[in-house]
Structure formats: structure tokens, C-alpha cells
Scaffold this motif. Structure first.
Motif, PDB file in Angstrom:
ATOM      1  N   ALA A  20       0.731  -1.217  -0.131  1.00 50.18           N
ATOM      2  CA  ALA A  20      -0.215   0.145   0.053  1.00 50.18           C
ATOM      3  C   ALA A  20       0.812   1.149   0.016  1.00 50.18           C
ATOM      4  O   ALA A  20       0.587   2.242  -0.835  1.00 50.18           O
ATOM      5  CB  ALA A  20      -1.069  -0.057   1.355  1.00 50.18           C
ATOM      6  N   ARG A  21       1.963   1.253   0.744  1.00 46.60           N
ATOM      7  CA  ARG A  21       2.602   2.317   1.056  1.00 46.60           C
ATOM      8  C   ARG A  21       3.419   2.593  -0.421  1.00 46.60           C
ATOM      9  O   ARG A  21       3.592   3.921  -0.934  1.00 46.60           O
ATOM     10  CB  ARG A  21       3.598   2.371   2.167  1.00 46.60           C
ATOM     11  CG  ARG A  21       3.285   2.640   3.354  1.00 46.60           C
ATOM     12  CD  ARG A  21       4.100   2.615   4.399  1.00 46.60           C
ATOM     13  NE  ARG A  21       3.602   2.352   5.794  1.00 46.60           N
ATOM     14  CZ  ARG A  21       3.742   2.822   6.817  1.00 46.60           C
ATOM     15  NH1 ARG A  21       4.893   3.727   6.814  1.00 46.60           N
ATOM     16  NH2 ARG A  21       3.288   2.752   7.904  1.00 46.60           N
ATOM     17  N   CYS A  22       3.866   1.686  -0.949  1.00 48.57           N
ATOM     18  CA  CYS A  22       4.547   1.872  -2.276  1.00 48.57           C
ATOM     19  C   CYS A  22       3.643   2.262  -3.364  1.00 48.57           C
ATOM     20  O   CYS A  22       4.072   2.943  -4.220  1.00 48.57           O
ATOM     21  CB  CYS A  22       5.406   0.340  -2.692  1.00 48.57           C
ATOM     22  SG  CYS A  22       6.511   0.262  -1.730  1.00 48.57           S
ATOM     23  N   THR A  41      -5.942   5.042  -0.590  1.00 54.04           N
ATOM     24  CA  THR A  41      -5.687   5.024   0.723  1.00 54.04           C
ATOM     25  C   THR A  41      -6.962   4.766   1.529  1.00 54.04           C
ATOM     26  O   THR A  41      -6.698   3.770   2.739  1.00 54.04           O
ATOM     27  CB  THR A  41      -4.689   5.883   1.213  1.00 54.04           C
ATOM     28  OG1 THR A  41      -5.373   7.018   0.881  1.00 54.04           O
ATOM     29  CG2 THR A  41      -3.406   5.959   0.667  1.00 54.04           C
ATOM     30  N   SER A  42      -8.016   5.437   1.132  1.00 51.57           N
ATOM     31  CA  SER A  42      -9.384   5.415   2.123  1.00 51.57           C
ATOM     32  C   SER A  42      -9.935   3.921   1.930  1.00 51.57           C
ATOM     33  O   SER A  42     -10.423   3.436   2.772  1.00 51.57           O
ATOM     34  CB  SER A  42     -10.233   6.297   1.651  1.00 51.57           C
ATOM     35  OG  SER A  42     -10.331   6.404   0.386  1.00 51.57           O
ATOM     36  N   ALA A  43      -9.896   3.330   0.669  1.00 56.75           N
ATOM     37  CA  ALA A  43     -10.380   1.779   0.429  1.00 56.75           C
ATOM     38  C   ALA A  43      -9.385   0.810   0.738  1.00 56.75           C
ATOM     39  O   ALA A  43      -9.803  -0.245   0.773  1.00 56.75           O
ATOM     40  CB  ALA A  43     -11.202   2.305  -0.918  1.00 56.75           C
ATOM     41  N   ASN A  44      -8.229   1.547   0.658  1.00 57.78           N
ATOM     42  CA  ASN A  44      -7.001   0.446   0.950  1.00 57.78           C
ATOM     43  C   ASN A  44      -7.138  -0.773  -0.281  1.00 57.78           C
ATOM     44  O   ASN A  44      -7.264  -2.008   0.097  1.00 57.78           O
ATOM     45  CB  ASN A  44      -7.139  -0.209   2.149  1.00 57.78           C
ATOM     46  CG  ASN A  44      -5.718  -1.106   2.564  1.00 57.78           C
ATOM     47  OD1 ASN A  44      -4.670  -0.520   2.227  1.00 57.78           O
ATOM     48  ND2 ASN A  44      -5.826  -1.941   3.358  1.00 57.78           N
TER      49      ASN A  44
END
Length: 159
Positions: A85-87, A109-112
Motif C-alpha cells: 500500500a505504501r509503495c 488509501t481510504s479504500a485500501n
């Protein structure tokens, strides 16, 4: 600062990860280094005989690759998901039209989750590898080369 690249005919660009995200990614990859270094050393020896390192890595047998595969399997799922996720949150995908290129985030990022349904595992991992290479490229070689002024934490054979 971002760089643009193409995968399977699709334009992408990646912005630089923050220093804290770089630290997180480096920490998550650290358990793999102990398994990856012996493979890299074997491949470097093989490549010295008449090939390239990438080809030598691909020619290793399953028993040689199993320690790395096991190290990847042993990574906690949450850490692996956070690393991806971070990348991916630093990557955008370009869509070209007569008006120009518009860019959209690859990761929500909100829905991951990925923002594009056609992003398969291999593409996602390639994007992650690109971000790691770009953002940790100056750090990881220092482990091997000693370019930080020391002897390097790991030594590969001189070719």
C-alpha cells in the motif's frame, strides 16, 4: 520529484516516498536480505562464468530459491499489505487523450485497494519493485558495496 515509466504499454509515474515511508519499506524488506544475498552471490559467481546476473538468478534451482521463498512467506500479512500500500500510494497511472495526459492514483488509501480493476499481481509487484529500486536504490547498494565509506555490510564477489 517523480519519474515516469511504462509497463505493458501503460504509463506510470512514481513520486518519492517520504523518509519515514522509506524506513518502513526498508524495515519490511530486511528479513529478505539474509535470504537474497546468498542467491545474489551464487548468481554473481555463475554470471562471472559467462552470463548475466538476472539470467543466472532465473537459472537457480528450486532448492536454492526456497530460503528466499520461505522468507517471503514468513512476512506477516499486515506488514506485506502495508508495504504494498505504501509503495503503490506513490504511483499514478496516466491516460493519454488529445487534451494531454491525465494522472490518477493507482492506490486508494481510504479504500485500501487498487483503483484499477485490471491491475494484476505481477503488475502490482512490478510497480512495488520500481518504487523500492527508485527510493531505496542508494541505500541497498551501500549494504553490498560499502559506498557509505565503510566496507559494506555484505560483500559480493568481485567480477
Amino acid at each position: 520529484m517523480s519519474d515516469e515509466f511504462e509497463i505493458n504499454g501503460i504509463q506510470y509515474r512514481a513520486r518519492k516516498l517520504s523518509a519515514m515511508d522509506q524506513l518502513f519499506v526498508a524495515r519490511q524488506l530486511t528479513p529478505l536480505i539474509g535470504s537474497f544475498v546468498p542467491l545474489l552471490q551464487m548468481a554473481a559467481r555463475e554470471a562471472a562464468v559467462g552470463g548475466n546476473v538476472a539470467g543466472a538468478i532465473l537459472s537457480l534451482d528450486v532448492a536454492q530459491v526456497m530460503p528466499l521463498a520461505q522468507a517471503i512467506a514468513d512476512l506477516p500479512e499486515k506488514n506485506t499489505n502495508d508495504l504494498i500500500a505504501r509503495c503503490l500510494s506513490s504511483v499514478q497511472r496516466g491516460t493519454t487523450s488529445p487534451a494531454g495526459t491525465t494522472w490518477a492514483s493507482v492506490w486508494s488509501t481510504s479504500a485500501n485497494r487498487p483503483m484499477f480493476e485490471d491491475l494484476d499481481l505481477m503488475t502490482m509487484l512490478t510497480l512495488v519493485a520500481h518504487v523500492v529500486r527508485k527510493d531505496l536504490g542508494n541505500f541497498i547498494p551501500a549494504l553490498f558495496s560499502g559506498s557509505t565509506g565503510g566496507a559494506g555490510l555484505f560483500q559480493t564477489p568481485t567480477l
